[in-house]
Scaffold this motif. Sequence first.
Motif, PDB file in Angstrom:
ATOM      1  N   ASN A 199       0.812  -1.227   0.000  1.00  0.00           N
ATOM      2  CA  ASN A 199       0.000   0.000   0.000  1.00  0.00           C
ATOM      3  C   ASN A 199       0.843   1.274   0.000  1.00  0.00           C
ATOM      4  O   ASN A 199       0.351   2.350   0.332  1.00  0.00           O
ATOM      5  N   ASP A 200       2.126   1.152  -0.364  1.00  0.00           N
ATOM      6  CA  ASP A 200       2.970   2.339  -0.477  1.00  0.00           C
ATOM      7  C   ASP A 200       2.540   3.170  -1.688  1.00  0.00           C
ATOM      8  O   ASP A 200       2.219   2.626  -2.748  1.00  0.00           O
ATOM      9  N   ILE A 201       2.560   4.494  -1.514  1.00  0.00           N
ATOM     10  CA  ILE A 201       2.218   5.412  -2.604  1.00  0.00           C
ATOM     11  C   ILE A 201       3.503   5.865  -3.278  1.00  0.00           C
ATOM     12  O   ILE A 201       4.371   6.472  -2.636  1.00  0.00           O
ATOM     13  N   ILE A 202       3.658   5.547  -4.557  1.00  0.00           N
ATOM     14  CA  ILE A 202       4.880   5.894  -5.277  1.00  0.00           C
ATOM     15  C   ILE A 202       4.613   6.976  -6.331  1.00  0.00           C
ATOM     16  O   ILE A 202       5.504   7.337  -7.091  1.00  0.00           O
ATOM     17  N   GLY A 203       3.390   7.489  -6.373  1.00  0.00           N
ATOM     18  CA  GLY A 203       3.047   8.507  -7.354  1.00  0.00           C
ATOM     19  C   GLY A 203       3.725   9.830  -7.077  1.00  0.00           C
ATOM     20  O   GLY A 203       3.884  10.232  -5.918  1.00  0.00           O
ATOM     21  N   CYS A 222       4.658   8.350 -12.482  1.00  0.00           N
ATOM     22  CA  CYS A 222       5.582   7.495 -11.745  1.00  0.00           C
ATOM     23  C   CYS A 222       6.901   8.261 -11.591  1.00  0.00           C
ATOM     24  O   CYS A 222       7.145   9.246 -12.298  1.00  0.00           O
ATOM     25  N   PRO A 223       7.777   7.843 -10.664  1.00  0.00           N
ATOM     26  CA  PRO A 223       9.036   8.571 -10.455  1.00  0.00           C
ATOM     27  C   PRO A 223       9.888   8.690 -11.717  1.00  0.00           C
ATOM     28  O   PRO A 223      10.493   9.727 -11.981  1.00  0.00           O
ATOM     29  N   THR A 224       9.929   7.628 -12.513  1.00  0.00           N
ATOM     30  CA  THR A 224      10.761   7.633 -13.723  1.00  0.00           C
ATOM     31  C   THR A 224      10.320   8.703 -14.711  1.00  0.00           C
ATOM     32  O   THR A 224      11.144   9.477 -15.224  1.00  0.00           O
ATOM     33  N   HIS A 225       9.019   8.772 -14.952  1.00  0.00           N
ATOM     34  CA  HIS A 225       8.541   9.711 -15.962  1.00  0.00           C
ATOM     35  C   HIS A 225       8.434  11.133 -15.432  1.00  0.00           C
ATOM     36  O   HIS A 225       8.471  12.095 -16.222  1.00  0.00           O
ATOM     37  N   HIS A 226       8.329  11.295 -14.120  1.00  0.00           N
ATOM     38  CA  HIS A 226       8.412  12.648 -13.560  1.00  0.00           C
ATOM     39  C   HIS A 226       9.802  13.222 -13.827  1.00  0.00           C
ATOM     40  O   HIS A 226       9.950  14.367 -14.291  1.00  0.00           O
TER      41      HIS A 226
END
Length: 304
Positions: free
Chosen positions: A48-52, A86-90
């Motif tokens: 349930n971790d939020i990675i957005g 997602c972190p990559t595309h940010h």
Amino acid sequence: MNTETLDERLGGIRLAYKDKDLKILWAYSGGICAFPECNEELIVESSNDIIGHICHIVAKSPIGPRGDSNYPKDLLNSHENLLLLCPTHHAKIDSDNTSYSVDDLLQIKLNHETSIREKLNVNKPWKSNISQLYYINIPRLSILAGLNGYVMDFEFMNGIKNLHSLQIHLVPLMLSIRDLVGKISVEATPLLNLKNFNPTIIGKIYSFKEEFKSKNIPGADEYEGKEYTLSNKLEAQPYIFTKRGSYKFVLVIDPKWITTSTSFSSFYYGGYFAGLCSIKHYFPEEKTYIATPLFIGPPKWDLF
């Protein structure tokens, strides 16, 4: 989601995301990265971790990626100016201002959120809600029937230019088609659920039951015995239309498929109609959808 993620500072002014904007952003994004073809889920199911990551379309700082000192500060953290990634595309977007302009990101946001909305508007089996058949698009209906395992015999149309000319012989046809319409399984999305355009909606089937106005509909006497060719220009075609907010929905009517004199009159004056249609075109500048009706009739008021 920690405090640093929720609150930002700009020029000594605290710019906190409002709960409403965060909820709208996550809901409209479906909890999925908005970058084209990424589709990464931004909540880890196992933990349930939020990675957005919340990406600003116009940067929160004038010197940041796509910064604009003239952009209203009170809109910087509004959901309209935010993109869920997602972190990559940010990181990818913020490191490449040339490839990802403000207009590019607004289009990415629009495409993604429209796609999510379409997926949530899951097509449901359409239940016939027509009391009479005012309009029967025979070729379109035959295709729909074939997809449902029914074969329609159209030999009766040999030498017949339009349905209205069948007169009394039209009755058994209408009864058989009304029976067929009640049997076939059609998955359709309510027409007025459409808001933002997405190319995937072209060709899909939509249901409607709404009040329509009319334009260029001929009377039965005016049409009888005449050859009628639909024009490529909308303003010259007969159609019925309805509006929802700033969007207009146009159903182009081919008089050859209008069934009776009463039907001609009803289309001429407009009113409440129900049925199915297929989206054919969208004109963004006019926010106008153009659709081809499969069949139309007055709704059963107990289902309306």
